[in-house]
Scaffold this motif. Structure first.
Motif, short mmCIF file in Angstrom:
data_model
loop_
_atom_site.label_atom_id
_atom_site.label_comp_id
_atom_site.label_asym_id
_atom_site.label_seq_id
_atom_site.Cartn_x
_atom_site.Cartn_y
_atom_site.Cartn_z
N UNK A 54 0.82 -1.21 0.00
CA UNK A 54 0.00 0.00 0.00
C UNK A 54 0.85 1.26 0.00
N UNK A 55 2.05 1.17 0.59
CA UNK A 55 2.95 2.33 0.67
C UNK A 55 4.01 2.34 -0.43
N UNK A 56 3.99 1.34 -1.28
CA UNK A 56 5.01 1.21 -2.33
C UNK A 56 4.46 1.77 -3.64
N UNK A 57 4.82 2.99 -3.95
CA UNK A 57 4.26 3.66 -5.13
C UNK A 57 4.82 3.09 -6.44
N UNK A 58 5.86 2.27 -6.35
CA UNK A 58 6.39 1.64 -7.56
C UNK A 58 5.52 0.47 -8.01
N UNK A 59 4.70 -0.06 -7.10
CA UNK A 59 3.82 -1.19 -7.42
C UNK A 59 2.52 -0.66 -8.01
N UNK A 60 2.17 -1.14 -9.20
CA UNK A 60 0.97 -0.64 -9.88
C UNK A 60 -0.15 -1.68 -9.94
N UNK A 61 0.18 -2.93 -9.63
CA UNK A 61 -0.82 -4.00 -9.57
C UNK A 61 -0.23 -5.15 -8.77
N UNK A 62 -1.11 -6.04 -8.32
CA UNK A 62 -0.69 -7.20 -7.52
C UNK A 62 -1.30 -8.45 -8.13
N UNK A 63 -0.49 -9.50 -8.25
CA UNK A 63 -0.99 -10.81 -8.63
C UNK A 63 -0.82 -11.72 -7.43
N UNK A 64 -1.91 -12.37 -7.02
CA UNK A 64 -1.89 -13.29 -5.89
C UNK A 64 -2.03 -14.71 -6.42
N UNK A 212 -1.59 -4.82 -18.26
CA UNK A 212 -2.53 -3.91 -18.92
C UNK A 212 -3.00 -2.84 -17.94
N UNK A 213 -3.33 -3.27 -16.74
CA UNK A 213 -3.78 -2.33 -15.71
C UNK A 213 -2.65 -1.38 -15.33
N UNK A 214 -1.43 -1.92 -15.23
CA UNK A 214 -0.28 -1.10 -14.83
C UNK A 214 0.05 -0.03 -15.85
N UNK A 215 -0.46 -0.17 -17.06
CA UNK A 215 -0.21 0.82 -18.10
C UNK A 215 -1.11 2.04 -18.00
N UNK A 216 -2.04 2.03 -17.07
CA UNK A 216 -2.93 3.18 -16.87
C UNK A 216 -2.38 4.08 -15.76
N UNK A 221 -6.63 4.95 -11.17
CA UNK A 221 -7.10 3.63 -10.76
C UNK A 221 -7.34 3.57 -9.25
N UNK A 222 -6.51 4.27 -8.49
CA UNK A 222 -6.72 4.36 -7.05
C UNK A 222 -8.04 5.06 -6.75
N UNK A 223 -8.28 6.18 -7.42
CA UNK A 223 -9.54 6.91 -7.25
C UNK A 223 -10.72 6.01 -7.59
N UNK A 224 -10.62 5.33 -8.72
CA UNK A 224 -11.72 4.51 -9.20
C UNK A 224 -12.00 3.30 -8.33
N UNK A 225 -10.95 2.63 -7.87
CA UNK A 225 -11.14 1.45 -7.03
C UNK A 225 -11.82 1.83 -5.72
N UNK A 226 -11.34 2.90 -5.11
CA UNK A 226 -11.95 3.35 -3.85
C UNK A 226 -13.42 3.70 -4.05
N UNK A 227 -13.71 4.44 -5.11
CA UNK A 227 -15.09 4.85 -5.38
C UNK A 227 -15.98 3.66 -5.70
N UNK A 228 -15.45 2.68 -6.42
CA UNK A 228 -16.24 1.51 -6.79
C UNK A 228 -16.80 0.81 -5.56
#
Length: 274
Positions: A54-64, A212-216, A221-228
């Motif tokens: 959450x604090x790592x701004x270099x990470x743009x997506x996570x795969x679990x 693909x997500x990381x290219x946005x 995406x942070x704004x949108x995910x929170x709002x969703x």
């Protein structure tokens, strides 16, 4: 061999592995011998990882992802049963584990970055909850899903929260009341997973989706995910008022200005995540 090197040689591998591929954090459940149960140690490892990400701004997506024949079989029932000898019959420990697990699932929802599950095997009980808590899920054609606690006399009440927010009520209730495993194709039809791919290709497919997500714009995406997730809990009028305000604030961001200009000028946008 020294005592120190011998200790290193027998030291267990971590419950959770983390690596970075491009700007995507890959977390891998690493207890295949116990079907990647969400033990106290696994829950702690996942929580710590999400806190760091959450604090790592270099990470743009996570795969679990997960190792072995099971994505996760849910709570470690042996670990829980061992606490029945506690003076309170295990009540305090059971509550601790359920609240700890629930908090970790909510970390996924609140994480700024989108989280994609790459499901290679069975995901049952809290393991199915883990898939449902992720923003997106890619499943192997051989994977199976279930909230099977009912078969052991334990209704999957906490997994139900995430499941019922992914699929229609009657589909959720059938899974909860029967405890039956459903196929990947059925999970796709009811909205539990986004894609079903040939066995063995689920990780690569999840990684491709992450790229693909990381290219946005990560800000957008942070704004949108929170709002969703927030608007889902609102009534219709409140949801529209809230999201109208979100869109106004989004329009004021540099990346919205840049993205719209790039669209009009028919060029690729240059995101600055601000």
């Amino acid at each position: 061999m020294t005592a120190q090197s011998s200790a290193r040689a027998v030291a267990p591998e971590p419950a959770l592995l983390r690596e970075t591929i491009d700007n995507i954090a890959v977390l891998t459940l690493n207890r295949p011998e116990i079907r990647n149960t969400l033990s106290e140690a696994m829950l702690a490892a996942l929580s710590d990882a999400f806190t760091a990400i959450a604090e790592d701004h270099a990470v743009r997506a996570v795969v679990l992802a997960a190792k072995g024949p099971a994505f996760s079989s849910g709570h470690d029932l042996k670990e829980l049963t061992a606490r029945r000898s506690d003076p309170d019959g295990g009540r305090a420990y059971f509550r601790l584990i359920m609240l700890t697990c629930s908090a970790m699932m909510q970390q996924i929802v609140r994480l700024p970055q989108p989280v994609i599950a790459a499901v290679q095997g069975t995901a049952t009980a809290a393991g199915c909850q883990l898939v449902a808590s992720c923003d997106l899920a890619v499943a192997s054609a051989e994977s199976r899903f279930g909230v099977s606690g009912i078969n052991a006399g334990l209704f999957c009440s906490t997994p139900m929260v995430a499941l019922a927010r992914n699929v229609a009520r009657k589909h959720a209730m059938e899974m909860l009341l029967t405890g039956d495993l459903v196929s990947a194709e059925h999970a796709f039809r009811i909205g539990l997973v986004n894609r079903v791919v040939p066995a063995g290709s689920e990780f690569d497919a999840a990684l491709a989706l992450g790229r693909k997500i990381a290219g946005k714009s990560s800000l957008v995406e942070k704004i949108g995910k929170h709002a969703f997730y927030r608007q889902l809990e609102m009534g219709l009028d409140d949801a529209y008022r809230y999201t109208a305000d979100v869109m106004v604030e989004n329009m004021m961001a540099h990346d919205a200005e840049e993205g719209i200009a790039a669209f009009v000028e028919k060029r690729a946008p240059k995101w600055e995540d601000r």
